[in-house]
Design a protein around this motif. Structure first.
Motif, PDB file in Angstrom:
ATOM      1  N   UNK A   1       0.831  -1.203   0.000  1.00 38.40           N
ATOM      2  CA  UNK A   1       0.000   0.000   0.000  1.00 38.40           C
ATOM      3  C   UNK A   1       0.866   1.253   0.000  1.00 38.40           C
ATOM      4  N   UNK A   2       0.705   2.078  -1.019  1.00 35.19           N
ATOM      5  CA  UNK A   2       1.409   3.363  -1.061  1.00 35.19           C
ATOM      6  C   UNK A   2       0.585   4.369  -0.261  1.00 35.19           C
ATOM      7  N   UNK A   3       1.126   5.361   0.336  1.00 37.69           N
ATOM      8  CA  UNK A   3       2.513   5.796   0.310  1.00 37.69           C
ATOM      9  C   UNK A   3       3.335   5.303   1.508  1.00 37.69           C
ATOM     10  N   UNK A   4       2.712   4.566   2.441  1.00 38.27           N
ATOM     11  CA  UNK A   4       3.436   4.169   3.657  1.00 38.27           C
ATOM     12  C   UNK A   4       4.190   2.844   3.512  1.00 38.27           C
ATOM     13  N   UNK A   5       3.806   2.007   2.565  1.00 42.66           N
ATOM     14  CA  UNK A   5       4.485   0.742   2.260  1.00 42.66           C
ATOM     15  C   UNK A   5       4.742  -0.122   3.497  1.00 42.66           C
ATOM     16  N   UNK A   6       3.686  -0.570   4.194  1.00 43.17           N
ATOM     17  CA  UNK A   6       3.883  -1.350   5.418  1.00 43.17           C
ATOM     18  C   UNK A   6       4.608  -2.681   5.183  1.00 43.17           C
ATOM     19  N   UNK A   7       4.366  -3.345   4.058  1.00 46.16           N
ATOM     20  CA  UNK A   7       5.049  -4.611   3.770  1.00 46.16           C
ATOM     21  C   UNK A   7       6.546  -4.388   3.573  1.00 46.16           C
ATOM     22  N   UNK A   8       6.901  -3.355   2.849  1.00 46.15           N
ATOM     23  CA  UNK A   8       8.312  -3.048   2.614  1.00 46.15           C
ATOM     24  C   UNK A   8       9.004  -2.643   3.911  1.00 46.15           C
ATOM     25  N   UNK A   9       8.344  -1.835   4.724  1.00 42.65           N
ATOM     26  CA  UNK A   9       8.926  -1.421   6.001  1.00 42.65           C
ATOM     27  C   UNK A   9       9.164  -2.645   6.886  1.00 42.65           C
ATOM     28  N   UNK A  10       8.203  -3.568   6.899  1.00 44.60           N
ATOM     29  CA  UNK A  10       8.361  -4.805   7.672  1.00 44.60           C
ATOM     30  C   UNK A  10       9.571  -5.600   7.176  1.00 44.60           C
ATOM     31  N   UNK A  11       9.713  -5.715   5.859  1.00 43.87           N
ATOM     32  CA  UNK A  11      10.852  -6.446   5.290  1.00 43.87           C
ATOM     33  C   UNK A  11      12.174  -5.756   5.626  1.00 43.87           C
ATOM     34  N   UNK A  12      12.227  -4.431   5.514  1.00 47.33           N
ATOM     35  CA  UNK A  12      13.459  -3.704   5.810  1.00 47.33           C
ATOM     36  C   UNK A  12      13.819  -3.782   7.304  1.00 47.33           C
ATOM     37  N   UNK A  13      12.811  -3.817   8.173  1.00 48.93           N
ATOM     38  CA  UNK A  13      13.070  -4.025   9.604  1.00 48.93           C
ATOM     39  C   UNK A  13      13.678  -5.396   9.835  1.00 48.93           C
ATOM     40  N   UNK A  14      13.117  -6.411   9.169  1.00 49.73           N
ATOM     41  CA  UNK A  14      13.671  -7.762   9.260  1.00 49.73           C
ATOM     42  C   UNK A  14      15.125  -7.764   8.789  1.00 49.73           C
ATOM     43  N   UNK A  15      15.373  -7.107   7.659  1.00 55.61           N
ATOM     44  CA  UNK A  15      16.729  -7.037   7.098  1.00 55.61           C
ATOM     45  C   UNK A  15      17.691  -6.411   8.103  1.00 55.61           C
ATOM     46  N   UNK A  16      17.310  -5.275   8.657  1.00 58.30           N
ATOM     47  CA  UNK A  16      18.188  -4.549   9.579  1.00 58.30           C
ATOM     48  C   UNK A  16      18.473  -5.343  10.860  1.00 58.30           C
ATOM     49  N   UNK A  17      17.475  -6.086  11.340  1.00 58.37           N
ATOM     50  CA  UNK A  17      17.618  -6.805  12.603  1.00 58.37           C
ATOM     51  C   UNK A  17      18.268  -8.181  12.460  1.00 58.37           C
ATOM     52  N   UNK A  18      18.121  -8.821  11.294  1.00 56.85           N
ATOM     53  CA  UNK A  18      18.552 -10.216  11.177  1.00 56.85           C
ATOM     54  C   UNK A  18      19.693 -10.478  10.201  1.00 56.85           C
ATOM     55  N   UNK A  19      19.935  -9.574   9.257  1.00 53.73           N
ATOM     56  CA  UNK A  19      20.958  -9.819   8.236  1.00 53.73           C
ATOM     57  C   UNK A  19      22.182  -8.947   8.484  1.00 53.73           C
ATOM     58  N   UNK A  20      23.326  -9.421   8.015  1.00 54.25           N
ATOM     59  CA  UNK A  20      24.590  -8.740   8.293  1.00 54.25           C
ATOM     60  C   UNK A  20      24.883  -7.560   7.369  1.00 54.25           C
ATOM     61  N   UNK A  21      24.383  -7.585   6.141  1.00 55.73           N
ATOM     62  CA  UNK A  21      24.706  -6.523   5.187  1.00 55.73           C
ATOM     63  C   UNK A  21      23.950  -5.250   5.496  1.00 55.73           C
ATOM     64  N   UNK A  22      24.650  -4.187   5.926  1.00 57.56           N
ATOM     65  CA  UNK A  22      23.958  -2.933   6.238  1.00 57.56           C
ATOM     66  C   UNK A  22      23.371  -2.281   4.983  1.00 57.56           C
ATOM     67  N   UNK A  23      22.181  -1.725   5.140  1.00 52.40           N
ATOM     68  CA  UNK A  23      21.493  -1.070   4.024  1.00 52.40           C
ATOM     69  C   UNK A  23      22.202   0.226   3.642  1.00 52.40           C
ATOM     70  N   UNK A  24      22.256   0.466   2.338  1.00 52.37           N
ATOM     71  CA  UNK A  24      22.824   1.713   1.826  1.00 52.37           C
ATOM     72  C   UNK A  24      21.704   2.633   1.345  1.00 52.37           C
ATOM     73  N   UNK A  25      20.842   2.103   0.458  1.00 54.11           N
ATOM     74  CA  UNK A  25      19.738   2.904  -0.068  1.00 54.11           C
ATOM     75  C   UNK A  25      18.666   1.989  -0.641  1.00 54.11           C
ATOM     76  N   UNK A  26      17.469   2.552  -0.824  1.00 54.79           N
ATOM     77  CA  UNK A  26      16.334   1.812  -1.371  1.00 54.79           C
ATOM     78  C   UNK A  26      15.629   2.708  -2.377  1.00 54.79           C
ATOM     79  N   UNK A  27      15.381   2.175  -3.571  1.00 58.86           N
ATOM     80  CA  UNK A  27      14.590   2.873  -4.598  1.00 58.86           C
ATOM     81  C   UNK A  27      13.298   2.103  -4.782  1.00 58.86           C
ATOM     82  N   UNK A  28      12.173   2.821  -4.856  1.00 61.41           N
ATOM     83  CA  UNK A  28      10.857   2.192  -4.896  1.00 61.41           C
ATOM     84  C   UNK A  28      10.119   2.588  -6.170  1.00 61.41           C
ATOM     85  N   UNK A  29       9.494   1.587  -6.799  1.00 63.61           N
ATOM     86  CA  UNK A  29       8.559   1.823  -7.898  1.00 63.61           C
ATOM     87  C   UNK A  29       7.245   1.160  -7.502  1.00 63.61           C
TER      88      UNK A  29
END
Length: 88
Positions: free
Chosen positions: A40-68
């Motif tokens: 759902x745009x513009x808040x993107x709850x699914x993407x935010x949930x995935x990025x939270x998972x990424x930040x908390x569980x994966x080792x590769x730190x995020x640099x940037x995200x582009x959305x379409x």
């Protein structure tokens, strides 16, 4: 009814995120990951949930995200008809 179709009727659209992250053992290199989901745009709850998972569980730190984002099912267009049609 297909769950993806039902989500589209509820206002979800196809979201593609191009995620750039740094490699844990080579922080000077960027790697790319493409994520695609109905969201759902513009808040993107699914993407935010995935990025939270990424930040908390994966080792590769995020640099940037582009959305379409594109809603695949949109309200029907309304056109006024100049005339009357009689149905028996």
């Amino acid at each position: 009814m297909d769950s993806a179709f039902k989500r589209q009727l509820d206002g979800y659209g196809l979201t593609t995120a191009q995620i750039f992250y740094r490699l844990p053992d080579q922080p000077s290199l960027l790697q790319q990951f493409v994520w695609q989901q109905y969201d759902l745009a513009p808040h993107f709850p699914e993407l935010v949930h995935f990025l939270d998972f990424w930040s908390n569980r994966l080792d590769g730190p995020l640099h940037s995200v582009r959305i379409a984002h594109q809603r695949l099912i949109q309200p029907a267009e309304y056109r006024a008809v100049n005339g009357v049609i009689s149905v028996h």
